[in-house]
Design an enzyme around this catalytic site. Structure first.
Site, short mmCIF file in Angstrom:
data_model
loop_
_atom_site.label_atom_id
_atom_site.label_comp_id
_atom_site.label_asym_id
_atom_site.label_seq_id
_atom_site.Cartn_x
_atom_site.Cartn_y
_atom_site.Cartn_z
N ARG A 83 7.33 -10.28 -14.29
CA ARG A 83 7.84 -9.01 -13.78
C ARG A 83 9.15 -9.23 -13.05
NH1 ARG A 83 5.46 -5.10 -9.01
NH2 ARG A 83 5.67 -3.12 -10.09
N ASP A 122 -2.87 1.43 -10.61
CA ASP A 122 -1.99 0.94 -9.54
C ASP A 122 -2.79 0.59 -8.28
OD1 ASP A 122 0.48 0.19 -8.37
OD2 ASP A 122 0.64 2.13 -7.39
N CYS A 168 -2.70 -2.99 -12.07
CA CYS A 168 -3.37 -3.03 -10.78
C CYS A 168 -3.01 -4.36 -10.13
CB CYS A 168 -4.88 -2.88 -10.95
SG CYS A 168 -5.58 -3.99 -12.16
N SER A 180 4.70 -7.73 -4.91
CA SER A 180 5.81 -8.37 -4.20
C SER A 180 5.36 -9.04 -2.90
CB SER A 180 6.91 -7.36 -3.92
OG SER A 180 6.42 -6.32 -3.12
N ASN A 189 1.73 -0.34 -0.47
CA ASN A 189 2.88 0.21 0.20
C ASN A 189 2.90 1.73 0.25
OD1 ASN A 189 5.21 -0.64 1.47
ND2 ASN A 189 6.45 -0.47 -0.37
O1 LIG Z 1 2.66 -1.41 -7.46
C1 LIG Z 1 3.63 -0.81 -7.87
O2 LIG Z 1 3.77 -0.72 -9.06
C2 LIG Z 1 4.57 -0.25 -6.98
C3 LIG Z 1 4.97 -0.73 -5.79
C4 LIG Z 1 4.62 -2.03 -5.22
C5 LIG Z 1 5.11 -3.14 -6.01
O3 LIG Z 1 5.58 -2.97 -7.10
C6 LIG Z 1 5.06 -4.51 -5.47
O4 LIG Z 1 4.73 -4.69 -4.31
O5 LIG Z 1 5.36 -5.43 -6.24
C7 LIG Z 1 5.85 0.10 -4.98
O6 LIG Z 1 6.48 1.01 -5.54
O7 LIG Z 1 5.92 -0.13 -3.77
#
Ligand SMILES: O=C(O)/C=C(\CC(=O)C(=O)O)C(=O)O
Length: 296
Positions: free
Chosen positions: A124, A249, A32, A77, A254
């Site tokens: 990550r 999650d 999460c 991200s 997004n």
């Molecule tokens: O949360 C997730 O796992 C998936 C995400 C967002 C993500 O990874 C991030 O913003 O770092 C996605 O597929 O957009």
């Protein structure tokens, strides 16, 4: 999803349906995120999406509502390599949260120690082009070597179409590896389709590759009860019961078209982990081994 006047999107709810499935005592939501609050923890100038605030109180409220005991907060991200929002949430959790950071490859050892102190237990590496500008494999490998002394692991996020080209990189990582969302297979292909078959071959290549059996909302456009996801993922949980993790999650970064119902996501668990033993491994034993090894 909704968008506010500043163009910040909201793809989550604070009041999901109450799940029918009751997680076992001590269950961990092992994937999460938190967003902000922006006034205290601004988003990265490189962020590819700009969400509304989804801070620690909201996350912990959701945790309690769904019947979970702990969280693993993964740096999203939109916060770039500044892990302050994630560390803030961990610090407010009363020991009930740990985290996974995203770091600048030039990070020093003292800062890594500080992240460890703050509850971080992994880094990550994100390979999704729509989320990050670059993913330098050589620098990531250096980071992976430098975190080894801390007993951390590496979380890798990529999509099924690049699994083949990821293999030499993954083989060179010296720590345990966790793959986000099973490398995003096409679950409509079923458990013996090419994506799942290739992913199982990857799991078979090393005993310390784990995976998150997460994100039916991203992988199965049919929506609840996510029949294709359940059909494709249950055999994976049954075959690798000691290397699987589960998470909501939330707050579903997004997600542009749907607003996932976390109650319905929790109700997928007995479909993919049909016995109490599998459920305990998936939700308690496995995440505790990885994130709270001193208690496991
Ligand atoms: O949360 C997730 O796992 C998936 C995400 C967002 C993500 O990874 C991030 O913003 O770092 C996605 O597929 O957009």
């Amino acid at each position: 999803m909704s968008t506010d006047a500043d163009g910040r999107i909201r793809s989550w709810t604070l009041t999901p349906s109450r799940p029918h499935f009751t997680p076992p005592a001590g269950a961990v939501d092992a994937h999460c995120h938190v967003f902000g609050p922006m006034a205290e923890f601004p988003f990265s100038p490189k962020a590819k999406y700009l969400p509304q605030d989804a801070g620690p109180e909201a996350l912990f409220g959701l945790r309690d509502r769904l019947g979970f005991a702990r969280n693993v907060i993964v740096q999203a991200s939109c916060h770039g390599t500044d892990n302050s929002a994630t560390l803030n949430a961990i610090a407010r959790s009363d020991g009930k949260a740990r985290g996974v950071a995203v770091v600048d490859p030039a990070i020093g050892d003292a800062e890594l120690d500080m992240l460890h102190e703050g509850g971080i237990r992994g880094v990550r590496f994100n390979f999704l082009k729509r989320l990050v500008d670059d993913a330098p494999k050589d620098k990531f490998l250096e980071v992976a070597h430098r975190i080894q002394r801390l007993g951390w692991h590496v979380v890798v996020y990529f999509e099924a179409d690049i699994l083949d080209e990821m293999k030499p990189f993954l083989a060179a990582i010296p720590t345990p590896i966790v793959i986000d969302h099973m490398g995003r297979p096409d679950v409509a292909q079923g458990p013996d389709g090419p994506d799942m078959t290739a992913f199982r071959a990857l799991l078979d290549s090393r005993e310390d590759i784990w995976t998150k059996v997460t994100c039916p909302d991203r992988l199965d456009p049919a929506g609840p009860p996510y029949a294709d996801f359940v059909r494709s993922v249950r055999p994976l949980v049954e075959a690798y019961p000691d290397r699987v993790l589960w998470g909501t999650d939330w707050p579903h970064p997004n997600m542009e078209k749907t607003l996932p119902d976390d109650g319905a996501l929790v109700d997928v668990i007995p479909g993919i982990a049909p016995t109490e033993t599998l459920q305990r491994k998936l939700l308690v034993d496995n995440p505790m081994r990885l994130y709270w090894p001193e208690e496991a």
